[in-house]
Scaffold this active site. Structure first.
Site: not given
Lengths: 255, 196
Positions: B78, B178, B180
Site C-alpha cells: 500500500c 493488502h 494480508e
C-alpha cells in the site's frame, strides 16, 4: 472492475452471536470466531463484529472475542460497539481488527473520528449511523446508544460531517428496516451515498438477493451488510452472491 | 527473520498475523539495527504519504536502503509500495525511496475516492510474487493515490484507468492492495515472498 461488497455482520453479546429484530428479542446464533470463519469461507467480502452490549459492559470479553475471530480471518475485519476513545480503538486494533466502527462516541465528541484517523488512517475508521425516518418529513434522524436515544442530528448532514472529520466509510443502518427482511431503505441509502465521496455500507432489512440488487442499483450503496439472513440458513452466501452477480451486479466470484 | 517495519503509521497486526499463520519467523520492529539484520523486509503502510517522513527521521530509511543494496528481498504494501517511487502528489515535499521511477498520483475526479474494496488483477504469468495466482484474481484495495504503470509493473488494476497493482524488479516487490486481507490469494503471494 471494483465489486460491490457483501458484508456479514455478527452482532455479539457477552461473547456470543445474537441477532435482534429491531434491536430487541435476541436469539443466540453461535460462536463469533466459528461464524466469522464460515462466512469468510462461503464468500463474505468482509466481516463486521458489533458488540451490542458493549456500551455498558464486558470490554474484556469483547477483546478476547476479537482476538479469537481475527486469528484465522484474512479478509477485512471491522469491530464496533462501545469504542469511545483512541485508546479503546488501539486495543481493538491490537486484538486484530482492521477497522473500527464508532457511533455514539463520535456523536458525543466528533473529534474522536479525527484522532483515530490520524493515528490509524481513515481507511480504519467506519462511522456507524443508525437512522430512522422522521414521520411526515423527508429526513432521517440519527439515533445513539443502540437506537435508544435520538441525537438531534440529520443523518445526511452527520454523514457529511463525519467524512470531513476523517471517516473512511459510513455504515448506515435503517432502524425502520433492521431485522424486518423487507429490503434495505434505498431512499435513505441513496440520500447519504450521493452526499459523500467515501463508501457507504447499507444495513438493515436484507431478506433476499433482490434486496441487495436494489440497494446497489437504486440506493447507490458501495457495500451491503446483513446478519440474520446468513446465520439461520435462510440464504447461503454462496448462492446469494451468484444470484446477485447473475443480475449484472459486479461481485467477487469465485472468491 | 522477516522484519515488519513499524514507523508509527497504522496497524501492523494483520500483516504479522498472516506471517504467523504461514509459519514464518517475523517481528514488528522500529529498530534500524534489526532491519539491517533481517533476511527479508516488509514495509506495510496505511494513511498519508507524509507519514513515511518518519522513516527518514528514525534511521529506518537508511537501514532499508542499505539492505536493498545488499540484495535483501523487500516487499512494500500500500503506502509502503508508493514509498518505493520517487514521490507522491499526496505529499510532494516528502521524498520517496526512489528505487522505482515515477510519481504516485490521485484518482481522476470521475471516480469515487478512496478506491475501497475487491478489484481484479491483470498480470504477467512470469511474476514470482504471483506464482499460483490465477488471472483476474480479486484482491482487497483501500487507497486514495495510485502508482503509474511503468516497466516494473507486473500486474495492473483498473479503476478510473489502469494503475500498478503489483511491481517487481529483482528482489524488490510492491503491492498496492493488502495481501494480508485478500484471502487465500493474498496468502499465496505472501508465501511466495517468504519462499524467495
Amino acid at each position: 472492475m471494483l465489486t460491490k461488497r457483501i458484508i456479514a455482520c455478527l452482532d455479539v453479546d457477552g461473547g456470543r452471536v445474537v441477532k435482534g429484530v429491531q434491536f430487541e428479542n435476541l436469539r443466540d446464533a453461535g460462536d463469533p470466531a466459528e461464524l466469522a470463519k464460515v462466512h469468510s469461507a462461503s464468500g463474505a467480502d468482509e466481516i463486521v463484529l458489533l458488540d451490542i452490549s458493549a456500551a455498558h459492559e464486558r470490554r474484556a470479553t469483547l477483546l478476547d472475542t476479537v482476538r479469537r475471530a481475527a486469528r484465522e480471518l484474512f479478509i477485512p475485519f471491522t469491530v464496533g460497539g462501545g469504542i469511545r476513545t483512541r485508546e479503546d480503538a488501539a486495543a481493538v486494533f491490537s486484538a486484530g481488527a482492521d477497522k473500527i466502527s464508532i457511533n455514539s462516541a463520535a456523536l458525543a465528541d466528533p473529534t474522536v473520528i479525527t484522532q483515530i484517523a490520524e493515528r490509524f488512517g481513515s481507511q480504519a475508521v467506519v462511522v456507524a449511523i443508525d437512522a430512522k425516518h422522521s414521520d411526515g418529513t423527508s429526513h432521517w434522524e440519527t439515533f445513539t446508544h443502540g437506537g435508544r436515544s435520538p441525537a438531534g442530528r440529520d443523518a445526511v448532514v452527520w454523514a457529511r460531517e463525519a467524512e470531513s472529520l476523517g471517516a473512511g466509510e459510513i455504515l448506515l443502518t435503517s432502524m425502520d428496516r433492521d431485522g424486518t427482511g423487507v429490503g434495505f431503505d434505498c431512499e435513505l441509502t441513496r440520500a447519504v451515498a450521493d452526499s459523500v465521496r467515501i463508501p457507504v455500507i447499507a444495513s438493515g432489512g436484507a431478506g433476499g438477493a433482490q434486496h441487495f440488487v436494489e440497494v446497489f442499483r437504486e440506493g447507490h450503496a458501495d457495500a451491503a451488510l446483513a446478519a440474520s439472513i446468513f446465520h439461520y440458513g435462510f440464504s447461503r452466501l454462496v448462492d446469494l452472491k451468484q444470484e446477485i452477480g447473475s443480475q449484472g451486479i459486479p461481485v467477487r466470484w469465485p472468491c | 527473520m522477516i522484519a515488519i517495519v513499524d514507523y508509527g503509521a497504522g496497524n501492523l497486526v494483520s500483516v504479522k498475523k498472516a506471517m504467523d499463520w504461514l509459519g514464518q519467523e517475523c517481528a514488528i520492529t522500529s529498530d534500524p539495527g534489526q532491519v539491517e539484520k533481517a533476511a527479508k523486509i516488509v514495509l506495510p503502510g496505511v494513511g498519508h504519504f507524509a507519514s513515511t517522513a518518519a522513516l527518514g527521521r528514525s534511521g529506518l530509511r537508511d537501514a532499508i536502503a542499505d539492505a536493498i543494496g545488499r540484495g535483501v528481498p523487500f516487499l512494500g504494501i500500500c503506502v509502503g509500495m508508493q514509498w518505493m517511487y520517487e514521490r507522491s502528489q499526496e505529499s510532494p515535499q516528502t521524498p520517496g525511496l526512489g528505487v522505482l521511477n515515477g510519481e504516485c498520483e490521485r484518482f481522476p475526479a470521475n471516480v469515487k475516492s478512496p478506491h475501497v474494496g475487491w478489484n481484479q488483477l491483470e498480470g504477467a504469468p512470469s511474476s514470482r510474487l504471483l506464482r499460483g495466482v490465477p488471472q483476474s484474481s480479486f484482491v482487497y484495495f483501500t487507497h486514495s493515490f495510485r502508482a503509474p504503470v511503468t516497466e516494473t509493473t507486473v500486474a495492473v488494476c483498473d479503476y478510473g484507468g489502469r494503475f500498478s497493482a503489483v511491481v517487481e524488479r529483482d528482489h524488490l516487490f510492491g503491492v498496492q492492495f493488502h495481501p494480508e486481507k485478500s484471502g487465500e490469494i493474498g496468502l499465496t503471494m505472501l508465501a511466495n515472498f517468504c519462499a524467495l
